[in-house]
Every structure is written in C-alpha cells, then in structure tokens.
Enzyme design. Structure first.
Site, PDB file in Angstrom:
ATOM      1  N   HIS A 193      -6.691  31.853  43.109  1.00 40.85           N
ATOM      2  CA  HIS A 193      -5.242  31.734  43.292  1.00 40.85           C
ATOM      3  C   HIS A 193      -4.510  31.795  41.947  1.00 40.85           C
ATOM      4  CE1 HIS A 193      -5.205  27.658  41.642  1.00 40.85           C
ATOM      5  NE2 HIS A 193      -6.287  27.419  42.359  1.00 40.85           N
ATOM      6  N   GLU A 269     -10.894  23.842  48.041  1.00 37.31           N
ATOM      7  CA  GLU A 269     -11.411  23.399  46.747  1.00 37.31           C
ATOM      8  C   GLU A 269     -12.217  22.112  46.882  1.00 37.31           C
ATOM      9  OE1 GLU A 269     -12.715  23.678  44.040  1.00 37.31           O
ATOM     10  OE2 GLU A 269     -11.152  24.112  42.559  1.00 37.31           O
TER      11      GLU A 269
END
Length: 388
Positions: A193, A269
C-alpha cells in the site's frame, strides 16, 4: 465426536460423451490416511456427469464414516465453482446431480469446495480410469501404486518451500529456468500500500486503520501505472481489508478499467499488539527483552500481538485461495509489509533472516509466476522506479 475428512473426486469420459467412469477417495484430514475409496463405470456419458457422480460417491462415502466436516478437492473447475454457488448450472442434465450433491452435503456440519491441479488429484483419477478399463476389458492400471505416489496430505502448499499445515511435502522439479510458457501460470503482482502517516514516521502500523497520506495517494497512482504496464488485463484485484490497502487497490483497479476489488481478510497486516503506533526506538526502550526475542524467532509475538509464523500461515492460505479461484491469468494482490515479505520468503525458499534484510517500499511492486504443478518464478522484488 467430530471427524474432518478430505474427499478427492474425479470422473472422465473417453469421447465426451463416451465410455465413462468415476473415482473418489476419502482421507482423514489430519493424517492423509485413505479411509474409503469408491469407483465404478457409468456406461456412455459426459465428463461433467462423471465428475458430478464422483463427487456424489465421495460425499456418500464420507457420510458412511459419520464425518462432520468435509473438504472436497477436485480438478473440475466447473463442479467446484457451481457447488460453491459462484457459477450458474446452465446444463439441465447436471441440475439433478448438483441437487443430489447439495442434499448430501446438507448432512454435514460443514462442506468446502476447492479446485486443485490434476497433478494433485492422481488417486481419484486413477480410480476413474480403473473403472473405465475394467468396463472395457483392458489391463487394469495399478491404482495402489499410483495412490502411493500421489500426495498424502489433503492440500498443497501454494508456494515452493512453504510449510502450511496439512500441505504436501512434495516439491516441484528443480530447473535452472522456469517453464518458457506462462499461459498456464498465475502471475501475482504484489503491491504494498501507499504511504501513511505511520509509514513516514517509522511507526508500527498493524491493525490500526490508518488512511493513505497525500503522498500515499500519489504513490498509489504511480503503482497503478506500473501495474497497468505489466498487465492491462487482470483476473482480479484482491486486497487486505484495511483502508490503506483498499484505497490503493481501488486506484489500481480504476487504472485497469474498473476491475472489481475483492477483500481477502487473510492479507491483513500483522497484529503488533502493544507496539502499535510506536517507533522501533520506543519499543526497544520499553520492551528490550521482548524485542530481542521477537527479532530472534518468527514464532514469538509482540505483547498482545501476533507472531510472524501466524502471519505466514494466513499469507499461504491467501495465496492458495487466489490460486484456487484463478488457476491462470494475472492477479493483483495488495497487502502490507509483513504478509508480502513472508510470501516472498517462501517463494525464494529463504531463511527467516530474510525478513530483516528485505526492504519493501510503500507502493513497491513485486511479481511472481506460479504454475499448477508447483513450479514458481520470482520475476521482480520491490520495483520502485515508478515512484521517482
């Protein structure tokens, strides 16, 4: 008492339609031990009818064992997608068979359907061929020998060198170069990202839903341009559920002409627990012994958090899910530092030290190809030229 089994089913027709047969193997999920097998000839019919009949036979056999959870593995994309409810059953001849399979599946607490490459379905395939050979009066294939050479485990590791629980230990043949053709491969374009406020400050950013910064938006657009340069047509864009990833994925999908974005929770994550939002220095000062232990072993979790071993298991599952859904073509996978590092570690068959030596930039791009037989080629790692 619960019993989880794996049903491997197959069917075939020599002529389509032609002389047909099916085979089904029921294994104990935990050990891969064969518990029951079923096979029979079907006269003259089609491949799809034979495949559905093999599924029905496998579900009936699982019922005989009083199984509670059934994981179905088939190399028929059509049957797997239709039974999963993602594809319509347009052939009226298949609808009664599908209905019977649904009825049988309703007897179990849970039934899942997964596509596997034909190479991973040798046992059921051998039984189906035995049925056809016996019906034709031909010499019978040594099914037991083929089953001994078939994978013992119920699944397969999506990555060479992976060690997901229950996966086969078989590895692809080694070669100096990967297969020349990529037509049968799934190309994964791995994208981290774009930048967030935590990224810029070097803070642990795990489950906190931090949005992209202004710079991160620009980086996402740059990454989208790079992805478009690698593949104008993609089968899917899949992403972690956190905003910094979903936004990056949306920008990429828009650049690709409005491709659908699918959230895959296993790409989230690592949970850094009590370290969330802190810098490395702050953590080192407050948890020196815990920090040393964490750096020494991927099995150690931050206080209140998640170990890298746990993240690796999720990442392997995510890749396996993608490969099952998209056995060929290009898939863009948008995630975070930890899952992406672990995917690349497994792909490169690297040691755990790799995790602390590899740097992945915000909006960096990596690419790899995975073939159905397990062959794998990493094409690039952390491309960043598009960010300059």
């Amino acid at each position: 008492m619960s019993l989880r089994v794996v049903v491997e089913a197959d069917g075939g027709s020599r002529g389509n339609p032609g002389p047909a047969g099916y085979g089904a193997v029921v294994r104990e999920a935990a050990t891969g031990e064969v518990l029951l097998e079923r096979y029979a000839s079907l006269g003259t019919t089609t491949n799809n009818v034979a495949e559905y009949t093999g599924l029905i036979a496998g579900l009936r056999a699982a019922g005989e064992l009083n199984a509670t959870h059934v994981d179905v593995r088939m190399d028929s994309k059509l049957v797997v997608e239709q039974m999963s409810g993602r594809w319509q059953i347009k052939n009226p001849g298949l609808r009664p068979l599908a209905a019977e399979a649904v009825r049988l599946a309703g007897r179990f607490e849970q039934v899942t359907y997964d596509w596997i490459p034909r190479e991973r379905n040798k046992a059921a395939d051998a039984l189906a061929n035995r049925a056809m050979d016996e019906a034709a009066g031909k010499p019978v294939r040594d099914v037991e020998k083929e089953m001994r050479s078939a994978p013992e485990g119920p699944g397969f590791s999506a990555l060479a060198g992976g060690s997901a629980a229950g996966s086969s230990t078989a590895t692809p043949k080694r070669s100096w170069a990967p297969p020349a053709s990529t037509e049968d491969a799934t190309r994964l374009i791995l994208v981290r990202h774009g930048e967030t406020a935590y990224t810029k400050d070097g803070r642990y950013s795990g489950r906190g839903d931090i949005p992209l910064s202004t710079e991160g938006e620009a980086q996402a657009m740059a990454a989208a341009g790079r992805v478009a340069g690698l593949a104008r047509e993609v089968a899917a864009v899949v992403t972690s559920p956190l905003t910094r990833c979903t936004r990056t994925a949306e920008v990429i999908a828009a650049e690709l002409g409005g491709a659908d974005v699918t959230v895959l929770p296993d790409l989230i994550e690592c949970d850094f627990g009590d370290w969330e939002g802190l810098t490395f220095g702050e953590v080192r000062e407050r948890w020196p012994r815990e920090m040393d232990a964490w750096l020494d072993s991927p099995s150690v979790a931050p206080p209140g958090g998640e170990s890298f071993d746990a993240v690796a298991a999720r990442a392997r599952k995510a890749v396996s899910t993608v490969l099952s859904a998209y056995p060929r073509g290009v898939v863009v996978l948008v995630s975070h530092v930890s899952p992406l590092k672990l995917i690349l570690r497994d792909a490169l068959d690297a040691s755990d030290g790799f995790l602390h030596r590899l740097y992945l930039d915000a909006a960096g791009v990596s690419t790899m190809d995975i073939w159905p037989d397990g062959n794998l080629a990493v094409r690039s790692v952390n491309e960043t030229a598009h960010l300059r």
